[in-house]
Design an enzyme around this catalytic site. Structure first.
Site, PDB file in Angstrom:
ATOM      1  N   TYR A 191     -12.447   5.851  -7.844  1.00  0.00           N
ATOM      2  CA  TYR A 191     -11.867   6.310  -6.571  1.00  0.00           C
ATOM      3  C   TYR A 191     -11.756   7.827  -6.468  1.00  0.00           C
ATOM      4  O   TYR A 191     -11.186   8.328  -5.508  1.00  0.00           O
ATOM      5  CB  TYR A 191     -10.452   5.759  -6.396  1.00  0.00           C
ATOM      6  CG  TYR A 191     -10.310   4.260  -6.434  1.00  0.00           C
ATOM      7  CD1 TYR A 191     -11.231   3.428  -5.815  1.00  0.00           C
ATOM      8  CD2 TYR A 191      -9.230   3.670  -7.075  1.00  0.00           C
ATOM      9  CE1 TYR A 191     -11.082   2.056  -5.843  1.00  0.00           C
ATOM     10  CE2 TYR A 191      -9.069   2.298  -7.112  1.00  0.00           C
ATOM     11  CZ  TYR A 191     -10.005   1.496  -6.497  1.00  0.00           C
ATOM     12  OH  TYR A 191      -9.846   0.135  -6.532  1.00  0.00           O
TER      13      TYR A 191
ATOM     14  N   GLY B 107       0.793  -1.223   0.000  1.00  0.00           N
ATOM     15  CA  GLY B 107       0.000   0.000   0.000  1.00  0.00           C
ATOM     16  C   GLY B 107       0.821   1.266   0.000  1.00  0.00           C
ATOM     17  O   GLY B 107       0.282   2.355   0.222  1.00  0.00           O
TER      18      GLY B 107
ATOM     19  N   PRO C 182       5.019  -4.521  -1.972  1.00  0.00           N
ATOM     20  CA  PRO C 182       4.820  -3.357  -2.845  1.00  0.00           C
ATOM     21  C   PRO C 182       4.393  -3.782  -4.237  1.00  0.00           C
ATOM     22  O   PRO C 182       4.920  -4.742  -4.800  1.00  0.00           O
ATOM     23  CB  PRO C 182       6.216  -2.717  -2.878  1.00  0.00           C
ATOM     24  CG  PRO C 182       7.146  -3.881  -2.692  1.00  0.00           C
ATOM     25  CD  PRO C 182       6.433  -4.826  -1.751  1.00  0.00           C
ATOM     26  N   GLY C 183       3.421  -3.104  -4.791  1.00  0.00           N
ATOM     27  CA  GLY C 183       3.011  -3.336  -6.172  1.00  0.00           C
ATOM     28  C   GLY C 183       3.001  -2.019  -6.908  1.00  0.00           C
ATOM     29  O   GLY C 183       3.797  -1.769  -7.810  1.00  0.00           O
ATOM     30  N   ARG C 184       2.079  -1.141  -6.498  1.00  0.00           N
ATOM     31  CA  ARG C 184       1.976   0.201  -7.078  1.00  0.00           C
ATOM     32  C   ARG C 184       3.326   0.934  -7.031  1.00  0.00           C
ATOM     33  O   ARG C 184       3.711   1.602  -7.994  1.00  0.00           O
ATOM     34  CB  ARG C 184       0.929   0.997  -6.297  1.00  0.00           C
ATOM     35  CG  ARG C 184       0.687   2.397  -6.803  1.00  0.00           C
ATOM     36  CD  ARG C 184       0.000   3.252  -5.736  1.00  0.00           C
ATOM     37  NE  ARG C 184      -1.103   2.576  -5.109  1.00  0.00           N
ATOM     38  CZ  ARG C 184      -2.385   2.701  -5.464  1.00  0.00           C
ATOM     39  NH1 ARG C 184      -2.697   3.478  -6.468  1.00  0.00           N
ATOM     40  NH2 ARG C 184      -3.325   2.059  -4.825  1.00  0.00           N
TER      41      ARG C 184
ATOM     42  N   ARG D 109      -9.811   4.382 -12.539  1.00  0.00           N
ATOM     43  CA  ARG D 109      -9.554   4.856 -11.176  1.00  0.00           C
ATOM     44  C   ARG D 109     -10.132   6.244 -10.909  1.00  0.00           C
ATOM     45  O   ARG D 109     -10.553   6.534  -9.793  1.00  0.00           O
ATOM     46  CB  ARG D 109      -8.070   4.829 -10.874  1.00  0.00           C
ATOM     47  CG  ARG D 109      -7.464   3.418 -10.853  1.00  0.00           C
ATOM     48  CD  ARG D 109      -6.024   3.422 -10.358  1.00  0.00           C
ATOM     49  NE  ARG D 109      -5.962   3.758  -8.943  1.00  0.00           N
ATOM     50  CZ  ARG D 109      -5.583   4.935  -8.473  1.00  0.00           C
ATOM     51  NH1 ARG D 109      -5.231   5.908  -9.313  1.00  0.00           N
ATOM     52  NH2 ARG D 109      -5.556   5.166  -7.171  1.00  0.00           N
TER      53      ARG D 109
ATOM     54  N   CYS E 161     -19.581   6.596 -23.236  1.00  0.00           N
ATOM     55  CA  CYS E 161     -20.889   7.221 -23.043  1.00  0.00           C
ATOM     56  C   CYS E 161     -21.218   7.360 -21.563  1.00  0.00           C
ATOM     57  O   CYS E 161     -22.188   6.778 -21.061  1.00  0.00           O
ATOM     58  CB  CYS E 161     -21.964   6.408 -23.771  1.00  0.00           C
ATOM     59  SG  CYS E 161     -21.782   6.458 -25.551  1.00  0.00           S
ATOM     60  N   GLU E 162     -20.409   8.110 -20.850  1.00  0.00           N
ATOM     61  CA  GLU E 162     -20.603   8.392 -19.428  1.00  0.00           C
ATOM     62  C   GLU E 162     -20.083   9.790 -19.135  1.00  0.00           C
ATOM     63  O   GLU E 162     -18.966  10.142 -19.547  1.00  0.00           O
ATOM     64  CB  GLU E 162     -19.816   7.398 -18.560  1.00  0.00           C
ATOM     65  CG  GLU E 162     -20.231   5.948 -18.690  1.00  0.00           C
ATOM     66  CD  GLU E 162     -21.529   5.633 -17.975  1.00  0.00           C
ATOM     67  OE1 GLU E 162     -21.941   6.435 -17.115  1.00  0.00           O
ATOM     68  OE2 GLU E 162     -22.125   4.593 -18.289  1.00  0.00           O
TER      69      GLU E 162
END
Length: 461
Positions: free
Chosen positions: A362, A276, A319-321, A358, A389-390
């Site tokens: 988020y 994280g 860790p990834g991000r 994202r 279409c949003e």
């Protein structure tokens, strides 16, 4: 240049002044904290990565395209490996996984965390040693657990009593004793979005510490003696900059370690504090470097172990991000530019929420730059939006771009390595973009672009 020293060029609009305070030079500048380490702006004004112009990338591979700086990703793996030389660093595959990335992180000495059968299959097909893998997930199926056991996955992080029973039965059938960690929900409220905070009590992951379920799960595993309980696991959320959450989490988890020792005479040898760790998406973000993280986490664990009279367990992190996030940017082509009578200018690109959900999911903040050229035009406050279409199909909520931005320009959005391609969709039947790895001025395709034929191949009606 640190992110906070670069001014509010890429900040949330609430931190920005009027456009006339920005200069063309500001808008052309690339803030180092936001971009892969090899990214520069060439003499012709075009952005280049590892010496290769984005114009050439777009010409060869089309847009939108995720562009991965391979040397950058590898250097971030080495940074974590150097900062945690005696600990285990598990790359969190959920951030982004493909066979090329599996090979990169394996070659750099990292372990790998997977959380589905598909991620496990990808890792195994790329030759990742199964003993260097961990298997997460709150609802692992019998088939997934069976495959993990048969492959010899190094550890499984158990998440429910049902899973303990399921895994115990499978292990008995096979006559094996898999290593497991118990995922503990420690009740820490990470300073992050509600949907990515994972350690407060009211959520789907892990065993509650406060309610006693975590202790009961550990006792159950020890008493049955089929699974090998190696330790406890805690993950408090994502995009975290403040180490205080890890301090509280470690204190509570190690208190449970002491409780298990006192009740069963067993001192568990491992502790996983999860991941994280945050990255810089805008100049308002100031993440810690791996060396600082390592010092803080070791200090926290050493102090809490001393307080509980525990031997310091073998530590692991995930860790990834922090590894793949900054190593990738997304390259788009501008399709339309629409000025709403001075209220706002909408710059529409050829991707959107199908390649980066994202912002919509988020309320995440991103930066952007005109990438195919530099400009001497005055800054323009713009919103970069997609083609779906949003109304919520927003890539970058507020950003200063040159006032002469026009159809055909290339726009690059940094920090898109984590949770963009891995969460991409086919909304509106848009094929997902490719991933291109660049190193030493050479680009290679590592995930090809989907085609309409791919979409229709699944439609058997």
């Amino acid at each position: 240049m640190r992110a906070h020293e670069a001014g509010a060029l890429h900040a949330d609009i609430s931190h920005q002044g009027p456009a006339w305070l920005r200069t063309p030079a500001d808008v052309n500048a690339l803030v180092p904290a936001l971009w892969p380490r090899s990214v520069t702006r060439g003499a012709d004004g075009a952005v280049a990565v590892a010496g290769l112009s984005v114009r050439d990338i777009a010409a060869e591979f089309g847009t939108p395209v995720y562009v991965l700086d391979e040397a950058d990703l590898r250097s971030r793996c080495r940074d974590f490996r150097a900062a945690f030389p005696t600990e285990d660093v598990y790359y969190a595959g959920k951030a982004f996984l493909c066979r090329a990335v599996v090979r990169m992180i394996a070659e750099e000495g990292l372990h790998l965390d997977v959380c589905t059968g598909g991620e496990l299959a990808t890792a195994l097909s790329a030759g990742m040693p199964p003993e260097r893998m961990g298997f997460h997930g709150n609802n692992k199926s019998v088939a997934e657990l069976s495959r993990a056991l048969d492959a010899g996955v190094g550890r499984i992080i158990v998440d429910s009593f049902t899973e303990i029973d399921r895994l115990t039965a499978l292990a008995r059938e096979r006559g094996v004793r898999p290593r497991v960690l118990v995922r503990v929900t420690v009740g820490v409220e990470a300073h992050t979005h509600e949907f990515i905070a994972t350690a407060h009590e009211d959520q789907k992951f892990g065993f509650s510490l406060a309610g006693g379920a975590a202790a009961t799960a550990a006792f159950k595993i020890l008493d049955e003696g089929v699974l090998e309980l190696r330790g406890l696991h805690s993950h408090i959320g994502s995009q975290i900059f403040d180490a205080s959450g890890f301090e509280v989490s470690a204190r509570r988890v190690l208190a449970l370690q002491a409780q298990i020792r006192d009740a069963r005479g067993v001192e568990l040898p491992e502790l996983d504090l999860g991941g994280g760790f945050g990255i810089a998406y805008t100049t308002q973000d100031d993440p810690a470097n791996p060396q600082d993280l390592a010092k803080r986490l070791r200090k926290i664990v050493d102090s809490e172990c001393a307080a509980e009279n525990l031997a310091v367990p073998h530590l692991s992190i995930e860790p990834g991000r922090a590894i793949v996030g900054p190593a990738v940017f997304t390259l788009y082509e501008v399709g339309t530019v629409k000025d709403l009578d001075g209220l706002r200018t909408y710059v529409s690109v050829d991707g959107g929420m199908s390649d980066n959900i994202r912002t919509a999911l988020y309320d995440a903040s991103y930066s952007a730059t005109l990438a195919s050229r530099a400009s001497t035009a005055q800054p323009l406050l713009a919103r970069v939006v997609g083609k779906h279409c949003e109304s919520g199909d927003i890539v970058v909520k507020d950003e200063f771009l040159p006032a002469d931005v026009q159809p055909g320009d290339l726009v690059a959005v940094p920090g898109t390595g984590a949770y963009c391609r891995s969460m991409a969709s086919n909304y509106n039947h848009v094929p997902r973009p490719p991933v291109v790895a660049v190193r030493d001025g050479q680009a290679r395709l590592i995930v090809r672009r989907e085609t309409e034929d791919d979409l229709l191949a699944l439609d058997v009606g």
